[in-house]
Motif scaffolding. Structure first.
Motif, PDB file in Angstrom:
ATOM      1  N   VAL A 114      -7.482  -0.524   2.290  1.00 29.20           N
ATOM      2  CA  VAL A 114      -7.083   0.816   1.859  1.00 29.20           C
ATOM      3  C   VAL A 114      -6.827   0.840   0.360  1.00 29.20           C
ATOM      4  CG1 VAL A 114      -5.365   2.635   2.142  1.00 29.20           C
ATOM      5  CG2 VAL A 114      -6.052   1.252   4.105  1.00 29.20           C
ATOM      6  N   LEU A 115      -6.120  -0.184  -0.088  1.00 29.07           N
ATOM      7  CA  LEU A 115      -5.770  -0.259  -1.500  1.00 29.07           C
ATOM      8  C   LEU A 115      -7.030  -0.342  -2.365  1.00 29.07           C
ATOM      9  CD1 LEU A 115      -2.980  -0.188  -2.564  1.00 29.07           C
ATOM     10  CD2 LEU A 115      -2.959  -2.666  -2.686  1.00 29.07           C
ATOM     11  N   GLU A 143      -3.365 -17.966   1.581  1.00 23.79           N
ATOM     12  CA  GLU A 143      -3.782 -16.643   2.031  1.00 23.79           C
ATOM     13  C   GLU A 143      -2.592 -15.737   2.364  1.00 23.79           C
ATOM     14  OE1 GLU A 143      -6.209 -18.624   2.026  1.00 23.79           O
ATOM     15  OE2 GLU A 143      -7.985 -17.389   1.693  1.00 23.79           O
ATOM     16  N   PHE A 176      -6.908 -13.166  -1.862  1.00 23.06           N
ATOM     17  CA  PHE A 176      -5.708 -13.073  -1.035  1.00 23.06           C
ATOM     18  C   PHE A 176      -5.963 -12.081   0.083  1.00 23.06           C
ATOM     19  CE2 PHE A 176      -4.227 -14.649  -4.988  1.00 23.06           C
ATOM     20  CZ  PHE A 176      -3.141 -15.452  -4.702  1.00 23.06           C
ATOM     21  N   SER A 177      -5.433 -12.410   1.255  1.00 22.01           N
ATOM     22  CA  SER A 177      -5.537 -11.395   2.299  1.00 22.01           C
ATOM     23  C   SER A 177      -4.139 -10.896   2.599  1.00 22.01           C
ATOM     24  CB  SER A 177      -6.196 -11.972   3.543  1.00 22.01           C
ATOM     25  OG  SER A 177      -5.443 -13.047   4.012  1.00 22.01           O
ATOM     26  N   PHE A 178      -4.027  -9.579   2.642  1.00 23.44           N
ATOM     27  CA  PHE A 178      -2.722  -8.998   2.963  1.00 23.44           C
ATOM     28  C   PHE A 178      -2.991  -7.669   3.650  1.00 23.44           C
ATOM     29  CE2 PHE A 178      -4.019  -8.333  -1.417  1.00 23.44           C
ATOM     30  CZ  PHE A 178      -4.015  -6.960  -1.541  1.00 23.44           C
ATOM     31  N   ARG A 179      -1.991  -7.177   4.327  1.00 13.79           N
ATOM     32  CA  ARG A 179      -2.183  -5.951   5.077  1.00 13.79           C
ATOM     33  C   ARG A 179      -2.429  -4.793   4.091  1.00 13.79           C
ATOM     34  NH1 ARG A 179       1.402  -3.094   8.416  1.00 13.79           N
ATOM     35  NH2 ARG A 179       3.100  -4.166   7.385  1.00 13.79           N
ATOM     36  N   GLY A 180      -3.351  -3.931   4.412  1.00 16.71           N
ATOM     37  CA  GLY A 180      -3.614  -2.760   3.570  1.00 16.71           C
ATOM     38  C   GLY A 180      -4.548  -3.062   2.414  1.00 16.71           C
ATOM     39  N   PHE A 185      -7.776  -9.269  -5.062  1.00 14.15           N
ATOM     40  CA  PHE A 185      -8.566  -8.621  -4.011  1.00 14.15           C
ATOM     41  C   PHE A 185      -9.562  -9.582  -3.374  1.00 14.15           C
ATOM     42  CE2 PHE A 185      -7.587  -4.306  -5.880  1.00 14.15           C
ATOM     43  CZ  PHE A 185      -6.962  -3.838  -4.735  1.00 14.15           C
ATOM     44  N   LEU A 190      -8.644   2.941  -2.549  1.00 15.30           N
ATOM     45  CA  LEU A 190      -7.967   3.848  -3.484  1.00 15.30           C
ATOM     46  C   LEU A 190      -8.350   3.535  -4.931  1.00 15.30           C
ATOM     47  CD1 LEU A 190      -4.342   4.403  -2.173  1.00 15.30           C
ATOM     48  CD2 LEU A 190      -6.024   6.136  -2.781  1.00 15.30           C
ATOM     49  N   ARG A 192       1.384 -12.780  -0.052  1.00 14.48           N
ATOM     50  CA  ARG A 192       1.412 -11.364  -0.361  1.00 14.48           C
ATOM     51  C   ARG A 192       2.187 -11.094  -1.645  1.00 14.48           C
ATOM     52  NH1 ARG A 192       4.212  -7.291   3.612  1.00 14.48           N
ATOM     53  NH2 ARG A 192       2.502  -7.876   4.956  1.00 14.48           N
ATOM     54  N   THR A 216       0.828  -1.194   0.000  1.00 11.37           N
ATOM     55  CA  THR A 216       0.000   0.000   0.000  1.00 11.37           C
ATOM     56  C   THR A 216       0.862   1.244   0.000  1.00 11.37           C
ATOM     57  OG1 THR A 216      -1.442  -1.268   1.397  1.00 11.37           O
ATOM     58  CG2 THR A 216      -1.980   1.040   1.114  1.00 11.37           C
TER      59      THR A 216
END
Lengths: 432, 335, 269
Positions: free
Chosen positions: C100-101, B30, C93-97, C90, C104, B33, A3
Motif C-alpha cells: 500500500v505504501l 526481514e 525489508f518486508s513489513f505489513r502495508g 522497499f 501511495l 520494521r 502505513t
C-alpha cells in the motif's frame, strides 16, 4: 502502523494545507515582510531602475517602513501569485493589477478601499488634485460590484495606437496614415495592390478588440448586458473577417512581438498596439523616427472619437494599518506631478495628470517628435474595459471568437452571436 | 582528509549501533520494521507533505463550488458539470490524441536510434549526447526556438515548403485538422488532431526522444550478444532477429517506457503552455486536460471545478496504468 | 553495409534533432536586423561576440546561475539520499502495508504538478519559507521516480551478496553503506541527473515561491528577459543558449553510467 500513520499524516497535511474552503472574509492578512512594505510589480530593465530610484527617494523622505519593489513576472503570474497568497493569508502590501484582477481579489476580502485615504485631511487628495487626474484614468477604479468603492489607484497608463510604417506607405503611394476605419481598409487594399504585401499584422488580444469596438461607436456592457451582438462589435469582427478574406492582414503567434518584427522589416504597414510599446518599436526601427509614426486609432465618427486605455493600477491589500498607510503614501507620491513627469519622460507611459502638460520638459519632449504627443491627446477620449467580476474569464472568450474569425472557421456574424450568449452566461455565473 | 576518516568512522559506528538495535540479532533482518521506518522516514515525510497531502486537499476541494476561495459544499456537482461540459470532453480528446501520437512514436523512433547506436563503433558517445540534448534543455527555452522555426512568416518550416513548392501553413496557429490540411480539404476540418496540436506533439517527440534512447540503450546492452549471433548463424535476417530475439527480450524496458510515457503524456503541460500559451488561439484544439484545469483553477479562479478535473485526471492515469499492468502479463517477458 | 546504413540514419536523425540548437546558437550571435531577417541560413554572416556581454549585462545572470546550481545540486544530492534509503527499504525489508505504501508513493508521481501549487504554496508560507532557498529545495528532495529506480536496482542484485554480508555480521545499514550503495551507483548517478534537470529547468514553482531578485533562478531570468527584450531575438537566443551549458556539462560527466545498464537491467517486476 507505519502505513496508517503515513496516511494520517498526509490527511492532516491535506486538511491544513488544503485550503480551508470558506475563509472568513473578515480578519487581516499577514504582511509578506514585517519591516518592509513589499510592492509586487512587473517593470523590468530601465523602467525598473527608474522605479527603484523613485522608491529610494520616497524611502529617504519618510519615517515609516521602507517600500521594497519585487519584480514578480507578467500580469498573469502576478495574478496567480496573489491568488495563492490570499489562500495562504499572507500578502504583499500592494501589487500592480488590472481592474479585472482587482475585482477578483476584492471578492476574497483582501483589498483595502482607498476612499478613506483619499478624503483624509492629511495625506489625502484635495478635490482640485483629484480633478487634475484624467477622468478615464480614475473612473475605472471605482467598482460597481463593490458599492462603487475606490479599490485601486492608477499607476502607469497607455492607450491603443495605430503604428504606421511610412516606408511601406510611401512605397504604396500613400501620404498619411488613415483617420477612419474606412480609410484604413482602403489603404490596406492599396498596399496589397501596390506592394503585394499584407498591410496589417494582427495580435490576438481582447483589449484591442474592445478598443476597436469603442472607436466604432460601440460599448462593451450597458446595464449588465453585453453588446457583442450590436452593430459596432459586428463591425469590428466584420473588419477582421474582410481583412483576412482579402489577404490584407495575417495573424501573429500569441503573446509574441512578431508584429513589431514584421513592422521593422517593412513586411507590414500597420500594427495596433499600446503606446507603451513605443520604446521597443524605436529600438526595432533603429531610431529612424521619420520612417514611422504613432497615430490615434482609426475612428468611425471623427467628431466623437473613442479609444481604449491600457495599463495597471495599484491595489493595496489588508496587511495592517502601518503597511497600508505607507502603501498609500507611496501611491500618492508616485502619482504626484513631479514624479509623474519624470516617469512619463523616461518611460513613454502617459502622464495621467493634466498639469504635467505645463512642465517645459514635457513640452520639449512632445516637440521633439510629433508622435510623442499623440498618446497624450488620445487620453481625453479614452475609455476603459468593464471592471466586473467575471471579466477575466470573458476576455478569453473574446479571444477565442477572434481566433475563429481570423482562422476563417466562423463568420463575424456567427462568432459575435455566440460570443454574446457565452459572455452573458459567464457573467451571470460569476456574479452569483 | 583526517576529518573525513573521522567522520566515516563515526558514521560506521552509528550504523553498527543502529543495525544492532533496529534489526536485532535474529539473523535475517526481514523483520526489521523499525529499520524500515527509519529508512523510509525522510522520503515519506517529504512525499506525504508535498505529494500526498495535495492529493487529499484536491479531492476535498473538488467537493466545493469555490470561486476564489468563496463558496459552498457542492457534493459531486463539479464532477457532474465536467461530464456535461463540451470543453471538458474536448480536452479529453486532445489528451487522447496526444497520447496516441506521442507515446508510440517516441518509443518507435527511440528504438531505431538506439538500435543504430548499438551497431556503430565510432562516435557512439557523440551521437548519444546529440540525441539527449533536447531532453536536457528546458521546455521553455526550446519552445522559443520552435516558435521561431514554425513562425508562419519567415520561419524555417514555411521556407522549406516554399522551396519545395507546397502551400505554406499556419502551424501553431492552425486549428484545422492535420488530415484536412494534408488532403487539401477533402476531410472535414474538425476531424482528428489539429495541425497546431501535431506541432506540439512533434515538439514533445523531439524533446523526449533522448530519454527514450538512453533507456533503450541500457535495455539493449543488457541483451546477451550471443543470442543475436546464434539467431543470425541460423540464417535469420536483420528484421527477423529484431522481431524474434531483440524485441521479446526488450519487453520489460518497452513496458517501462510505455508506462512512464503514458503518465507524463497525461501530465503534459510545459510544451502546450510555452508553444500555444492558453490554447485560446487554436480554438481549444491545443487545450489538453492539464491546460484546461489550469485555466479554470488559476485564471478563472474556479478552484473546486479545477480540482474536480484534477481528480478525474488522477483517476484516469491510475486506471490506465493498472490496465497496462494487467495487459503487460501477456506481452512482457521477464528473463 | 549494415554499419553504413546505421551511420547514415543516425547522422540524418542527429542533424534534424540538433538543428534547433544550431539555429539558437547562430541567432544568438547575429545582429538584430539579421536575426529578425527570416533568413534560412542559421549561421550569422559575421559573428557578433559582443552579444554575449550585452546579454549578461541585461539581467543579473551571474546570481541566477549561482542560485540555480546551488538549488539543483542540493536537490540532486537530497533526492539521491532519500531514494537510496527508501528504495533499499522497499526492496529489502518486508513489513505489513509495504504494498500500500509503495502504491501511495507511486501515486504521487501521477498527480499533475500544476494542481499541487496552491496547497504546497500554503505550506511554504506557513513555514515562513517564502523567498528562501528552502522553498526552492525542500519540496523536491524526494520523488517517486528515484525511489522506484533504486528499488528496482536493489531487486536486481543477487540475494547472495546480501546473505554473505549478513553472515559476516554486517547489518543492513552497514551493508547499504559499504556494499549496496556502490553496487547501485549507476542508478544513483542517473537519479541525480534527473533530479538536477528537473530542478534546474523548473519555471512555474520558482516563479510562485520567490519574488526577491536575489532568489532568482535562470529559468525565471529567461522568462523575464522574454518580457523585456520583446523583439531582441538575438539576445534572447544568446541567453537561452547560455542557460543550457551547465546541463550539457553535467550530462557529459555522468553519461558513461547510463551505458552500464543503470536503467535497463533493473526494470523487473
Amino acid at each position: 502502523m507505519l502505513t496508517r500513520s503515513f496516511i494520517g499524516l498526509s490527511l492532516l497535511g491535506g486538511l491544513i494545507a488544503g485550503c480551508n474552503p470558506t475563509p472568513s472574509s473578515s480578519g487581516d492578512f499577514q504582511p509578506l515582510s514585517t519591516d518592509q512594505v513589499v510592492f509586487w510589480d512587473r517593470q523590468t530593465t530601465e523602467t525598473a531602475q527608474l522605479l527603484q530610484r523613485i522608491t529610494d527617494e520616497f524611502n529617504d523622505s519618510q519615517e515609516g517602513l521602507p517600500v521594497r519593489i519585487e519584480t514578480t513576472g507578467n500580469y498573469g503570474e502576478i495574478y496567480r501569485k496573489v491568488m495563492a497568497s490570499i489562500q495562504a493569508r499572507q500578502l504583499p502590501a500592494m501589487a500592480v493589477s488590472y481592474e479585472s484582477m482587482t475585482a477578483q481579489y476584492a471578492a476574497s476580502g483582501a483589498v483595502v478601499p482607498l476612499d478613506g485615504f483619499v478624503s483624509a485631511a492629511s495625506g489625502g487628495l484635495s478635490p482640485e488634485e483629484l480633478a487634475d487626474f484624467f477622468p478615464a484614468v480614475l473612473e475605472s477604479n471605482y467598482y460597481s460590484d463593490y458599492d462603487g468603492q475606490l479599490l485601486s489607484f492608477p499607476f502607469s497608463k497607455s492607450v491603443l495606437m495605430l503604428y504606421a510604417n511610412h516606408r511601406v506607405l510611401r512605397a504604396a503611394g500613400i501620404e498619411a496614415p488613415p483617420k477612419t476605419w474606412e480609410e484604413f481598409l482602403q489603404q490596406c487594399r492599396t498596399i496589397r495592390e501596390k506592394t503585394g504585401k499584407p498591410a496589417y499584422a494582427i495580435s490576438v488580444d481582447c483589449s484591442t478588440i474592445s478598443g476597436m469596438i469603442f472607436s466604432m461607436g460601440g460599448e462593451l456592457v450597458v446595464d449588465g448586458v453585453f453588446q457583442y451582438d450590436q452593430p459596432a462589435a459586428r463591425q469590428a469582427f466584420g473588419l477582421l473577417e474582410t481583412l483576412m478574406e482579402e489577404e490584407l492582414a495575417y495573424q501573429i503567434q500569441a503573446r509574441t512581438f512578431d508584429d513589431e518584427v514584421a513592422f521593422a522589416r517593412d513586411d507590414v504597414a500597420f500594427t495596433i498596439r499600446t503606446s507603451a510599446g513605443s520604446a521597443n518599436m524605436a529600438v526595432a526601427m533603429g531610431g529612424k523616427n521619420d520612417d514611422w509614426s504613432m497615430n490615434p486609432l482609426p475612428q468611425q465618427n471623427l467628431d466623437r472619437p473613442a479609444t481604449i486605455l491600457f495599463g495597471p493600477n495599484i491595489t493595496i491589500f489588508k496587511t495592517g494599518a502601518e503597511q497600508e498607510r505607507v502603501a498609500w503614501a507611496f501611491t500618492r507620491h508616485f502619482t504626484s506631478v513631479p514624479v509623474m513627469t519624470e516617469w512619463a519622460l523616461a518611460t513613454g507611459y502617459l502622464p495621467i495628470r493634466k498639469s504635467v502638460a505645463n512642465d517645459p520638459r514635457m513640452q520639449a519632449y512632445w516637440d521633439a517628435w510629433p508622435s510623442n504627443k499623440v498618446p497624450y491627446e488620445c487620453l481625453a477620449f479614452a475609455k476603459t474595459e468593464p471592471n466586473l467580476r467575471g471579466w477575466q474569464e470573458i476576455r478569453s472568450l473574446v479571444e477565442k471568437a477572434e481566433s475563429a474569425v481570423l482562422a476563417g472557421l466562423k463568420s463575424a456574424e456567427a462568432a459575435t452571436t455566440e460570443l454574446q450568449v457565452e459572455a452573458q452566461a459567464t457573467l451571470a455565473r460569476a456574479q452569483q | 582528509m583526517s576529518l573525513w576518516v573521522g567522520f566515516s568512522d563515526g558514521l560506521d559506528r552509528v550504523l553498527a549501533w543502529a543495525d544492532g538495535h533496529l534489526v536485532g540479532r535474529s539473523g535475517r533482518p526481514e523483520g526489521g520494521r523499525r529499520a524500515a521506518l527509519c529508512l523510509l522516514a525522510p522520503a515519506l515525510l517529504l512525499l506525504g507533505v508535498f505529494g500526498v497531502a495535495p492529493i487529499v486537499s484536491t479531492v476535498l476541494l473538488s467537493l466545493f463550488d469555490l470561486r476564489y476561495g468563496n463558496g459552498a459544499f457542492a457534493g459531486l456537482g463539479n464532477y457532474q458539470e465536467a461530464l456535461q461540459s463540451s470543453a471538458f470532453w474536448n480536452s479529453v480528446r486532445v489528451t487522447a490524441w496526444y497520447l496516441v501520437g506521442v507515446v508510440p512514436t517516441t518509443i518507435g523512433l527511440g528504438f531505431v536510434v538506439a538500435w543504430g547506436l548499438m551497431h556503430v563503433t565510432q562516435g557512439r558517445t557523440l551521437f548519444r549526447t546529440l540525441y539527449f540534448l533536447p531532453y536536457i534543455t528546458s521546455a521553455y527555452a526550446a519552445a522559443l526556438v520552435w516558435r521561431a522555426l514554425l513562425n508562419p512568416q519567415g520561419g524555417l518550416a514555411n521556407g522549406l515548403l516554399e522551396w519545395i513548392g507546397l502551400p505554406t501553413q499556419q502551424w501553431l496557429l492552425e486549428p484545422r485538422g492535420l488530415l484536412h490540411v494534408v488532403t487539401g480539404g477533402a476531410v472535414a476540418a474538425d476531424v482528428g488532431p489539429s495541425l497546431a496540436l501535431c506541432c506540439v506533439m512533434a515538439f514533445d517527440i523531439w524533446h523526449g526522444l533522448g530519454f527514450t534512447v538512453v533507456i533503450l540503450l541500457a535495455g539493449l546492452s543488457a541483451i546477451p550478444q550471443e543470442l543475436e549471433d546464434a539467431a543470425r548463424i541460423d540464417g535469420a535476417g536483420v528484421l527477423q532477429v529484431i522481431r524474434h530475439v531483440t524485441l521479446p527480450l526488450l519487453t520489460p524496458t518497452l513496458y517501462f517506457l510505455l508506462l512512464i510515457g503514458t503518465i507524463s503524456g497525461f501530465q503534459a503541460f510545459n510544451s502546450f503552455y510555452a508553444l500555444t500559451q492558453s490554447g485560446g488561439n487554436t480554438l481549444g484544439t491545443t487545450e489538453n486536460l492539464v491546460i484546461y484545469l489550469f485555466a479554470n483553477f488559476y485564471d478563472n479562479g474556479r478552484w473546486g471545478y479545477g480540482a474536480a478535473i484534477a481528480t478525474l485526471l488522477l483517476v484516469a492515469i491510475i486506471a490506465l496504468a493498472l490496465v497496462q499492468a494487467r495487459f503487460a502479463r501477456r506481452w512482457v517477458h521477464y528473463s | 553495409m549494415k554499419r553504413a546504413l546505421a551511420y547514415m540514419v543516425l547522422t540524418l536523425g542527429a542533424l534534424l534533432v540538433i538543428y534547433p540548437f544550431i539555429w539558437m546558437v547562430g541567432t544568438a550571435f547575429k545582429t538584430l536586423p539579421e536575426s529578425m531577417g527570416g533568413s534560412l541560413n542559421p549561421l550569422p554572416q559575421a559573428w557578433q561576440w559582443g552579444n554575449l556581454s550585452a546579454t549578461l549585462q541585461a539581467a543579473p545572470f551571474g546570481r541566477y546561475f549561482f542560485n540555480s546550481m546551488l538549488v539543483g545540486i542540493t536537490v540532486g544530492l537530497c533526492v539521491v539520499l532519500t531514494s537510496l534509503l527508501a528504495g533499499y527499504a522497499f526492496a529489502r525489508f518486508s513489513f505489513r502495508g509495504r504494498g500500500v505504501l509503495f502504491g501511495l508513493v507511486l501515486a504521487t508521481m501521477m498527480v499533475p504538478f500544476e494542481i499541487t501549487f496552491i496547497p504546497n504554496f500554503v505550506v511554504i508560507t506557513r513555514l515562513g519559507w517564502y523567498n528562501s532557498y528552502a522553498a526552492l529545495i525542500v519540496p523536491w528532495c524526494a520523488n517517486a521516480f528515484g525511489i522506484f529506480l533504486v528499488r528496482q536496482a536493489f531487486l536486481s542484485l543477487p540475494e547472495a551478496y546480501y546473505d554473505a554480508a549478513v553472515l559476516d555480521g554486517c547489518g543492513p545499514l552497514r551493508f547499504l553503506r559499504h556494499i549496496g550503495a556502490s553496487m547501485v551507483k549507476p542508478t544513483l548517478v542517473t537519479v541525480f541527473l534527473f533530479a538536477f534537470l528537473g530542478s534546474y529547468n523548473a519555471l512555474l514553482w520558482p516563479l510562485v515561491v520567490t519574488s526577491d531578485p536575489s532568489m532568482g533562478v535562470v529559468q525565471v531570468g529567461l522568462a523575464s528577459f522574454v518580457l523585456d527584450s520583446g523583439v531582441r531575438l538575438n539576445l534572447l537566443m544568446c541567453a537561452s543558449a547560455f542557460v543550457i551549458v551547465p546541463s550539457i556539462l553535467l550530462f557529459l560527466v555522468t553519461q558513461r553510467y547510463f551505458a552500464t545498464g543503470a536503467l535497463g537491467s533493473g526494470l523487473k517486476e
